[in-house]
Design a protein around this motif. Sequence first.
Motif, PDB file in Angstrom:
ATOM      1  N   VAL A 147       0.851  -1.194   0.000  1.00  0.00           N
ATOM      2  CA  VAL A 147       0.000   0.000   0.000  1.00  0.00           C
ATOM      3  C   VAL A 147       0.884   1.240   0.000  1.00  0.00           C
ATOM      4  O   VAL A 147       1.678   1.451   0.924  1.00  0.00           O
ATOM      5  N   PRO A 148       0.764   2.085  -1.023  1.00  0.00           N
ATOM      6  CA  PRO A 148       1.621   3.269  -1.101  1.00  0.00           C
ATOM      7  C   PRO A 148       1.161   4.362  -0.147  1.00  0.00           C
ATOM      8  O   PRO A 148      -0.006   4.425   0.237  1.00  0.00           O
ATOM      9  N   ALA A 149       2.121   5.205   0.241  1.00  0.00           N
ATOM     10  CA  ALA A 149       1.787   6.380   1.054  1.00  0.00           C
ATOM     11  C   ALA A 149       0.940   7.330   0.201  1.00  0.00           C
ATOM     12  O   ALA A 149       1.110   7.400  -1.019  1.00  0.00           O
ATOM     13  N   PRO A 150       0.028   8.099   0.826  1.00  0.00           N
ATOM     14  CA  PRO A 150      -0.324   8.109   2.248  1.00  0.00           C
ATOM     15  C   PRO A 150      -1.423   7.107   2.615  1.00  0.00           C
ATOM     16  O   PRO A 150      -1.942   7.139   3.718  1.00  0.00           O
ATOM     17  N   SER A 194      -9.156  13.470   6.846  1.00  0.00           N
ATOM     18  CA  SER A 194      -8.188  14.009   7.804  1.00  0.00           C
ATOM     19  C   SER A 194      -6.842  13.292   7.704  1.00  0.00           C
ATOM     20  O   SER A 194      -5.787  13.928   7.678  1.00  0.00           O
ATOM     21  N   LYS A 195      -6.874  11.969   7.619  1.00  0.00           N
ATOM     22  CA  LYS A 195      -5.633  11.201   7.534  1.00  0.00           C
ATOM     23  C   LYS A 195      -4.861  11.484   6.254  1.00  0.00           C
ATOM     24  O   LYS A 195      -3.633  11.478   6.237  1.00  0.00           O
ATOM     25  N   LEU A 196      -5.608  11.705   5.158  1.00  0.00           N
ATOM     26  CA  LEU A 196      -4.969  11.935   3.863  1.00  0.00           C
ATOM     27  C   LEU A 196      -4.637  13.401   3.623  1.00  0.00           C
ATOM     28  O   LEU A 196      -3.961  13.736   2.650  1.00  0.00           O
ATOM     29  N   GLY A 197      -5.163  14.280   4.474  1.00  0.00           N
ATOM     30  CA  GLY A 197      -4.893  15.713   4.323  1.00  0.00           C
ATOM     31  C   GLY A 197      -5.618  16.335   3.158  1.00  0.00           C
ATOM     32  O   GLY A 197      -5.097  17.250   2.504  1.00  0.00           O
ATOM     33  N   VAL A 198      -6.844  15.851   2.881  1.00  0.00           N
ATOM     34  CA  VAL A 198      -7.650  16.392   1.783  1.00  0.00           C
ATOM     35  C   VAL A 198      -8.986  16.851   2.342  1.00  0.00           C
ATOM     36  O   VAL A 198      -9.305  16.619   3.511  1.00  0.00           O
ATOM     37  N   THR A 199      -9.776  17.493   1.489  1.00  0.00           N
ATOM     38  CA  THR A 199     -11.047  18.061   1.958  1.00  0.00           C
ATOM     39  C   THR A 199     -12.280  17.467   1.298  1.00  0.00           C
ATOM     40  O   THR A 199     -13.394  17.721   1.749  1.00  0.00           O
ATOM     41  N   LEU A 202     -13.058  14.391  -4.552  1.00  0.00           N
ATOM     42  CA  LEU A 202     -12.262  14.563  -5.765  1.00  0.00           C
ATOM     43  C   LEU A 202     -10.779  14.540  -5.451  1.00  0.00           C
ATOM     44  O   LEU A 202      -9.978  13.995  -6.208  1.00  0.00           O
ATOM     45  N   ARG A 203     -10.396  15.148  -4.319  1.00  0.00           N
ATOM     46  CA  ARG A 203      -8.972  15.165  -3.958  1.00  0.00           C
ATOM     47  C   ARG A 203      -8.499  13.762  -3.571  1.00  0.00           C
ATOM     48  O   ARG A 203      -7.344  13.414  -3.795  1.00  0.00           O
ATOM     49  N   VAL A 204      -9.382  12.960  -2.986  1.00  0.00           N
ATOM     50  CA  VAL A 204      -9.027  11.568  -2.698  1.00  0.00           C
ATOM     51  C   VAL A 204      -8.743  10.827  -4.000  1.00  0.00           C
ATOM     52  O   VAL A 204      -7.770  10.078  -4.109  1.00  0.00           O
ATOM     53  N   ALA A 205      -9.606  11.048  -5.007  1.00  0.00           N
ATOM     54  CA  ALA A 205      -9.416  10.384  -6.297  1.00  0.00           C
ATOM     55  C   ALA A 205      -8.089  10.771  -6.934  1.00  0.00           C
ATOM     56  O   ALA A 205      -7.357   9.922  -7.456  1.00  0.00           O
ATOM     57  N   LEU A 206      -7.751  12.054  -6.884  1.00  0.00           N
ATOM     58  CA  LEU A 206      -6.473  12.506  -7.442  1.00  0.00           C
ATOM     59  C   LEU A 206      -5.297  11.909  -6.679  1.00  0.00           C
ATOM     60  O   LEU A 206      -4.306  11.482  -7.267  1.00  0.00           O
ATOM     61  N   LEU A 207      -5.410  11.890  -5.370  1.00  0.00           N
ATOM     62  CA  LEU A 207      -4.339  11.349  -4.541  1.00  0.00           C
ATOM     63  C   LEU A 207      -4.122   9.869  -4.836  1.00  0.00           C
ATOM     64  O   LEU A 207      -2.987   9.394  -4.934  1.00  0.00           O
ATOM     65  N   ALA A 208      -5.228   9.144  -4.999  1.00  0.00           N
ATOM     66  CA  ALA A 208      -5.134   7.721  -5.322  1.00  0.00           C
ATOM     67  C   ALA A 208      -4.469   7.525  -6.679  1.00  0.00           C
ATOM     68  O   ALA A 208      -3.649   6.615  -6.873  1.00  0.00           O
ATOM     69  N   ARG A 209      -4.822   8.376  -7.606  1.00  0.00           N
ATOM     70  CA  ARG A 209      -4.202   8.314  -8.945  1.00  0.00           C
ATOM     71  C   ARG A 209      -2.704   8.545  -8.850  1.00  0.00           C
ATOM     72  O   ARG A 209      -1.887   7.803  -9.406  1.00  0.00           O
ATOM     73  N   ASP A 210      -2.299   9.575  -8.127  1.00  0.00           N
ATOM     74  CA  ASP A 210      -0.881   9.895  -7.995  1.00  0.00           C
ATOM     75  C   ASP A 210      -0.112   8.803  -7.261  1.00  0.00           C
ATOM     76  O   ASP A 210       1.073   8.588  -7.515  1.00  0.00           O
ATOM     77  N   GLY A 212      -0.612   5.734  -7.551  1.00  0.00           N
ATOM     78  CA  GLY A 212      -0.509   4.559  -8.388  1.00  0.00           C
ATOM     79  C   GLY A 212      -1.378   3.411  -7.971  1.00  0.00           C
ATOM     80  O   GLY A 212      -1.075   2.254  -8.277  1.00  0.00           O
ATOM     81  N   LEU A 213      -2.473   3.702  -7.289  1.00  0.00           N
ATOM     82  CA  LEU A 213      -3.400   2.647  -6.893  1.00  0.00           C
ATOM     83  C   LEU A 213      -4.166   2.185  -8.115  1.00  0.00           C
ATOM     84  O   LEU A 213      -4.972   2.921  -8.670  1.00  0.00           O
ATOM     85  N   ARG A 214      -3.969   0.994  -8.556  1.00  0.00           N
ATOM     86  CA  ARG A 214      -4.575   0.467  -9.786  1.00  0.00           C
ATOM     87  C   ARG A 214      -5.161  -0.906  -9.535  1.00  0.00           C
ATOM     88  O   ARG A 214      -4.628  -1.646  -8.723  1.00  0.00           O
TER      89      ARG A 214
END
Length: 214
Positions: A147-150, A194-199, A202-210, A212-214
Amino acid sequence: MIAGRRVLVVDDHPVVRRGLRAMLESESWVATVTEAATVAEAVRAATVGPVHLIAMDVGLPDGDGIDAAGRILRAAPGTRVLILTMDDDESVVDRALRAGAHGFLLKDTDPELVVDSLRTVAGGGVVLGPRTAGALLTGMRAAPARVPAPFDRLSEREREVVTRLTAGESNAQIARRLGLSEKTVRNQLSLIFSKLGVTDRLRVALLARDAGLR
């Protein structure tokens, strides 16, 4: 309850603009609806007078609607933007979210759902249609071997929630699929953000993309 929203519809097709305008003008939360057919008209309308919400097409005669959205959001950060287009290419979705858009829908979405989505965005929510989520995060798994960070900060159940979220499922759908109450899902999402530092979603989706969750 939201009310008095000034809405701008940006599309180069008059039929699309006028159809969406007619639907919005019957909504109690909408104060005024104006139209723009080009990037120049959209930027002028959104920066000269207060606009609360924009339904923005991507392909416009004088430029790119996503670039226009980015310019508008930099000049008027309180504006809410829903991208409404026929293009569900992964790179287009990605660009829209990075430009700061609060939602992304395809034009062939049911008109009533489009209006509902605009209301959600106007009220501070975010919208990512199921097909759009699929284009962005095709084949995402809840628990990859490493599982990649974060996302390694999340529990296995929280990663399940993220998987369902990025597939475009609503809180109610996530609750049914995972055997939880909607209140529990809402609480878990707040903790995940809160754990991922997003609001937002959509930001969760971008973070997951970055990540490399596939």
